[in-house]
Design a protein around this motif. Structure first.
Motif, PDB file in Angstrom:
ATOM      1  N   PHE A 127      13.877  24.307  38.603  1.00  0.00           N
ATOM      2  CA  PHE A 127      13.541  24.539  39.749  1.00  0.00           C
ATOM      3  C   PHE A 127      13.364  22.644  40.977  1.00  0.00           C
ATOM      4  N   THR A 128      14.110  21.589  40.259  1.00  0.00           N
ATOM      5  CA  THR A 128      13.489  20.841  41.166  1.00  0.00           C
ATOM      6  C   THR A 128      14.667  20.048  40.973  1.00  0.00           C
ATOM      7  N   ALA A 129      14.914  18.894  41.819  1.00  0.00           N
ATOM      8  CA  ALA A 129      15.972  17.642  42.113  1.00  0.00           C
ATOM      9  C   ALA A 129      15.119  16.314  42.987  1.00  0.00           C
ATOM     10  N   SER A 130      15.134  15.930  42.652  1.00  0.00           N
ATOM     11  CA  SER A 130      14.443  14.657  41.906  1.00  0.00           C
ATOM     12  C   SER A 130      15.346  12.914  42.611  1.00  0.00           C
ATOM     13  N   TYR A 131      15.011  12.328  43.436  1.00  0.00           N
ATOM     14  CA  TYR A 131      15.917  11.046  44.311  1.00  0.00           C
ATOM     15  C   TYR A 131      14.864  10.205  43.133  1.00  0.00           C
ATOM     16  N   ILE A 132      15.565   9.232  41.858  1.00  0.00           N
ATOM     17  CA  ILE A 132      14.834   8.223  41.369  1.00  0.00           C
ATOM     18  C   ILE A 132      15.167   6.236  41.646  1.00  0.00           C
ATOM     19  N   ASP A 133      14.377   5.885  42.378  1.00  0.00           N
ATOM     20  CA  ASP A 133      15.063   4.431  42.137  1.00  0.00           C
ATOM     21  C   ASP A 133      14.013   4.271  41.505  1.00  0.00           C
ATOM     22  N   ASN A 134      14.730   3.052  40.602  1.00  0.00           N
ATOM     23  CA  ASN A 134      13.679   1.651  40.050  1.00  0.00           C
ATOM     24  C   ASN A 134      12.705   2.441  39.585  1.00  0.00           C
ATOM     25  N   GLY A 135      12.868   3.450  38.812  1.00  0.00           N
ATOM     26  CA  GLY A 135      11.864   4.214  37.662  1.00  0.00           C
ATOM     27  C   GLY A 135      10.359   4.196  38.514  1.00  0.00           C
ATOM     28  N   GLU A 136      10.787   5.164  39.753  1.00  0.00           N
ATOM     29  CA  GLU A 136       9.961   5.519  40.758  1.00  0.00           C
ATOM     30  C   GLU A 136      10.769   6.892  41.562  1.00  0.00           C
ATOM     31  N   GLU A 137       9.994   7.680  41.608  1.00  0.00           N
ATOM     32  CA  GLU A 137      10.546   9.431  42.026  1.00  0.00           C
ATOM     33  C   GLU A 137      10.055   9.098  43.365  1.00  0.00           C
ATOM     34  N   LYS A 138      10.952   9.103  44.468  1.00  0.00           N
ATOM     35  CA  LYS A 138      10.924   8.468  45.562  1.00  0.00           C
ATOM     36  C   LYS A 138      10.676  10.190  45.696  1.00  0.00           C
ATOM     37  N   LEU A 139      12.098  10.766  45.654  1.00  0.00           N
ATOM     38  CA  LEU A 139      11.924  12.696  46.483  1.00  0.00           C
ATOM     39  C   LEU A 139      11.905  13.514  45.647  1.00  0.00           C
ATOM     40  N   LYS A 140      10.982  14.728  45.433  1.00  0.00           N
ATOM     41  CA  LYS A 140      10.701  15.669  44.530  1.00  0.00           C
ATOM     42  C   LYS A 140      10.959  16.925  45.319  1.00  0.00           C
ATOM     43  N   THR A 141      11.893  17.642  45.163  1.00  0.00           N
ATOM     44  CA  THR A 141      12.210  18.868  46.415  1.00  0.00           C
ATOM     45  C   THR A 141      12.710  19.946  45.387  1.00  0.00           C
ATOM     46  N   ARG A 142      12.018  21.278  46.205  1.00  0.00           N
ATOM     47  CA  ARG A 142      12.241  22.771  45.339  1.00  0.00           C
ATOM     48  C   ARG A 142      13.757  22.722  45.138  1.00  0.00           C
ATOM     49  N   ALA A 143      14.369  23.362  43.889  1.00  0.00           N
ATOM     50  CA  ALA A 143      15.811  23.720  43.919  1.00  0.00           C
ATOM     51  C   ALA A 143      15.833  25.186  43.505  1.00  0.00           C
ATOM     52  N   VAL A 144      17.045  25.682  44.581  1.00  0.00           N
ATOM     53  CA  VAL A 144      17.276  27.113  43.904  1.00  0.00           C
ATOM     54  C   VAL A 144      18.685  27.176  43.343  1.00  0.00           C
ATOM     55  N   ILE A 145      19.182  27.955  42.410  1.00  0.00           N
ATOM     56  CA  ILE A 145      19.901  26.933  41.774  1.00  0.00           C
ATOM     57  C   ILE A 145      20.585  28.788  41.281  1.00  0.00           C
ATOM     58  N   GLY A 146      22.108  28.426  40.273  1.00  0.00           N
ATOM     59  CA  GLY A 146      22.582  29.685  40.387  1.00  0.00           C
ATOM     60  C   GLY A 146      21.907  31.088  39.470  1.00  0.00           C
ATOM     61  N   ARG A 147      22.625  32.464  39.789  1.00  0.00           N
ATOM     62  CA  ARG A 147      21.564  33.346  38.930  1.00  0.00           C
ATOM     63  C   ARG A 147      22.480  33.576  37.517  1.00  0.00           C
ATOM     64  N   THR A 148      21.814  34.255  37.015  1.00  0.00           N
ATOM     65  CA  THR A 148      22.090  34.053  35.330  1.00  0.00           C
ATOM     66  C   THR A 148      23.738  34.442  35.180  1.00  0.00           C
ATOM     67  N   THR A 149      23.868  35.449  36.094  1.00  0.00           N
ATOM     68  CA  THR A 149      25.950  36.173  36.400  1.00  0.00           C
ATOM     69  C   THR A 149      26.401  34.851  37.373  1.00  0.00           C
ATOM     70  N   ASN A 150      25.434  34.028  37.441  1.00  0.00           N
ATOM     71  CA  ASN A 150      26.887  32.762  38.300  1.00  0.00           C
ATOM     72  C   ASN A 150      25.735  31.371  37.914  1.00  0.00           C
ATOM     73  N   GLN A 151      26.285  31.427  36.827  1.00  0.00           N
ATOM     74  CA  GLN A 151      25.191  29.996  36.316  1.00  0.00           C
ATOM     75  C   GLN A 151      25.614  28.674  36.533  1.00  0.00           C
ATOM     76  N   THR A 152      24.607  27.940  36.867  1.00  0.00           N
ATOM     77  CA  THR A 152      25.177  26.390  37.483  1.00  0.00           C
ATOM     78  C   THR A 152      25.437  25.725  36.288  1.00  0.00           C
TER      79      THR A 152
END
Length: 644
Positions: free
Chosen positions: A420-445
């Motif tokens: 449940f995370t999304a990250s922005y990675i640049d030059n081997g460094e995780e410069k942003l990591k944020t919580r994420a909401v994804i699809g329900r089991t009935t509406n999967q991502t």
């Protein structure tokens, strides 16, 4: 292509032009709505909510739920999972080799004798002649391989009638290197038995020369077939993910199998070449290291029921084991605060009130909501999976990484659904990591990768047909004017806005010849911005007015798209600007901005994944996809097991 929504006055003109191209039929109407409402990009995502379509089927399937089409019982269903069936192996047909003309004998010339182990790399008329003589030994030989491998094998040796793995009357050092690499397949999460080849014993000074030649040519073909299987598995994986489910969408990785054999016939670096066919990224290497560590480790003596559910006041024999595990991992701060309490109640099976603060504290330390309820997520976080479960998760993750590009790219956006995370990675460094909401089991991502295209500020939400049919249509039949009051626009097949109340919603089933979009507002389902990467699954990242969802540990709560806790931070990252710039853009209403750099985005699914330091973390299999992948791998193993 700029967004068409920028000025409402141009919509009829654009619509008219579009109708000249597509016609005013009902079938083309939805394409027009997608162009008008889908963010201005052809085939762009349509909204937060539509599930991804099957790779080889229609975008959505209309599924009758009883009753007639006009009765409102029709539903648009999500993609499905398939029972994976591996293609059967075929017997390699060596007849074409036997029919290949023998080599012409060149005029005598003075040449420097080849070194024994270089002979395969410097074909001569003598070795060609030996190979042609050996071909007779393939008569009656039953070698089974995948269809494309069998074809490549015959094609290569027809064009290159010489040994790769044999020098004189023995398997050469290159063959020995190849066999060793194939035997180490388990270190990559592969099955060594899939690549097993018996090496002929060293040549004796006496014996049946014809029998020896027969043995050698059969070894030559078997090793080439298994090397090709290994290379393909290392590069692309053992299973075709697109045949598992409509939720998976990966391009085919081309592999020139004849070129592989040609390379191996002209290099002495066999090990280096074969190992280079695996993904060459830090994540793959970290997972390999974790697998090796797990395989060498002892099973954890403390195993807590992963399905434990225990509330204060209840009892369970699993509680003492959990408390023992917690006590063994206490740091100085936690030990000072709760060590005495744990010692006092270490052997009790009742979840007494004194233990609730302890559980809440360790839950919060693990990044969870400290509610004091001991459930599967708490057990997983505090105890972890068993050794066997971890090994399986790592092996599955290695297989899934083979579906992705070897070089994941930098910068990149990486969404890991089970985390449940999304990250922005640049030059081997995780410069942003944020919580994420994804699809329900009935509406999967879905699981796929693409490239970031643009950021849409104060977006419109084009309501997808699945949401319109499954969720809105029943209410619209009772209350036709609902959309007019709720901040939506309705457009007919000609691009003309019409009142929702004027539509006879009861006259339609799964194919509604109207487009619906929600206007930008605080209540808009997409919040204040969305980040687009055009794909057929209608998935993208976006803001949401439902901020409370990010406080939950289990965040499979959307209709399929990825909601971000920090959408401004992610928008600033992909645009290469600041959060202040994003805030300023949001002050000026609806607009879009293209992402000018190449930034791949991975909408991924890994239940085992390394952090930037290489430490592997484990997550719950929320969609039960690991189980399905294991079934596909088992199917492949079953097909390969009788192979000779």
């Amino acid at each position: 292509m700029k967004f068409l929504e920028n000025k409402a006055t141009v919509m009829p003109l654009v619509a008219a032009a579009a109708m000249l191209t597509f016609g005013a039929t009902q079938a083309s109407a939805q394409g027009l709505f997608e162009m008008l409402f889908g963010g201005g990009i052809k085939r762009a995502p349509q909204g937060d909510f539509p599930p991804p379509p099957s790779r080889n089927g229609p975008k959505y399937k209309a599924k009758p739920n009883g009753g007639s089409k006009r009765s409102g019982a029709v539903q648009i269903s999500s993609p499905s999972y398939y029972t994976y069936k591996s293609d059967p192996l075929v017997r390699v047909n060596f007849a074409a080799l036997a029919a290949t003309p023998g080599p012409r004998m060149p005029l005598p010339e003075i040449v420097e004798p080849a070194k024994p182990q270089d002979a395969a790399f410097q074909p001569s008329s003598a070795t060609n002649a030996a190979f042609h003589e050996a071909i007779a030994g393939l008569d009656g030989y039953e070698l089974f391989a995948e269809k494309d491998i069998a074809k490549a094998l015959v094609a290569y040796y027809s064009a290159n009638p010489d040994f790769i793995w044999v020098t004189g009357t023995s398997a050469n050092s290159r063959a020995q290197d190849a066999v060793r690499v194939l035997g180490e397949a388990a270190s990559y999460g592969l099955t060594p038995a899939d690549y097993l080849v018996e090496v002929p014993e060293a040549s004796a000074s006496t014996g049946d020369a014809d029998a020896r030649l027969k043995e050698l040519v059969r070894f030559e073909m078997a090793l080439s077939a298994r090397v090709l299987r290994y290379v393909r598995d290392a590069q692309s994986g053992r299973v075709d993910p697109n045949r598992m489910t409509g939720y998976y969408d990966f391009p085919v990785k081309p592999l020139d199998m004849e070129g592989v054999l040609k390379t191996l016939a002209h290099t002495q670096q066999v090990r280096t070449y074969l190992e280079s066919r695996h993904p060459q990224n830090a994540e793959y290497q970290a997972l390999r290291v974790e697998l090796e560590s797990l395989q060498a480790s002892a099973e954890d003596e403390i195993v807590v029921d992963p399905k434990l559910l225990l509330k204060p006041g209840q009892s369970s024999p699993e509680l003492p084991k959990l408390l023992t595990k917690i006590a063994s991992n206490l740091d100085d701060e936690m030990g000072g605060a709760y060590g005495e309490t744990l010692a006092r109640f270490a052997t009790g099976e009742e979840y007494v009130p004194e233990l609730v603060p302890v559980i809440e504290a360790v839950q919060k330390k693990a990044g969870m909501k400290g509610d004091g309820v001991i459930g599967p997520r708490t057990v997983a976080a505090l105890v972890g999976a068993s050794k066997a479960d971890k090994i399986q998760k790592v092996q599955v993750a290695l297989e899934e990484l083979r579906w992705l590009p070897s070089d994941l790219g930098s910068p990149r956006v990486f969404i890991n659904q089970p985390a449940f995370t999304a990250s922005y990675i640049d030059n081997g460094e995780e410069k942003l990591k944020t919580r994420a909401v994804i699809g329900r089991t009935t509406n999967q991502t879905a699981f796929f990768y693409d490239k970031i295209k643009q950021v849409d500020f104060h977006p419109y939400w084009g309501v997808p047909q699945s949401i319109l049919v499954n969720e809105m249509l029943p209410r619209l039949r009772r209350d036709p004017g609902y959309l007019d009051r709720a901040g939506y626009e309705v457009v007919n097949a000609r691009g003309k806005r019409i009142p929702s109340s004027s539509v006879n919603w009861g006259g339609y089933g799964a194919n509604i010849p109207y487009g619906v979009r929600q206007l930008p507002s605080e209540a808009n389902a997409l919040g204040e911005l969305k980040i687009l990467f055009p794909n057929k699954h209608a998935i993208y990242m976006h803001d949401t007015p439902q901020k409370s969802f990010f406080k939950r540990d289990m965040r499979a709560l959307s209709h399929g798209c990825v909601r971000l806790q920090d959408p401004r931070g992610m928008a600033a990252a992909v645009l290469g600007t600041s959060v202040d710039y994003i805030a300023e853009k949001l002050k000026h209403g609806h607009s879009t901005e293209d992402v000018t750099r190449t930034i791949p985005v991975y909408v991924a699914y890994f239940t085992a994944w390394p952090d930037m330091a290489g430490n592997v973390e484990y997550f719950n299999d929320i969609y039960d996809r690991d189980t399905r992948l294991q079934q596909a791998i088992d199917s492949t193993e079953a097909v390969r097991s009788p192979a000779s």
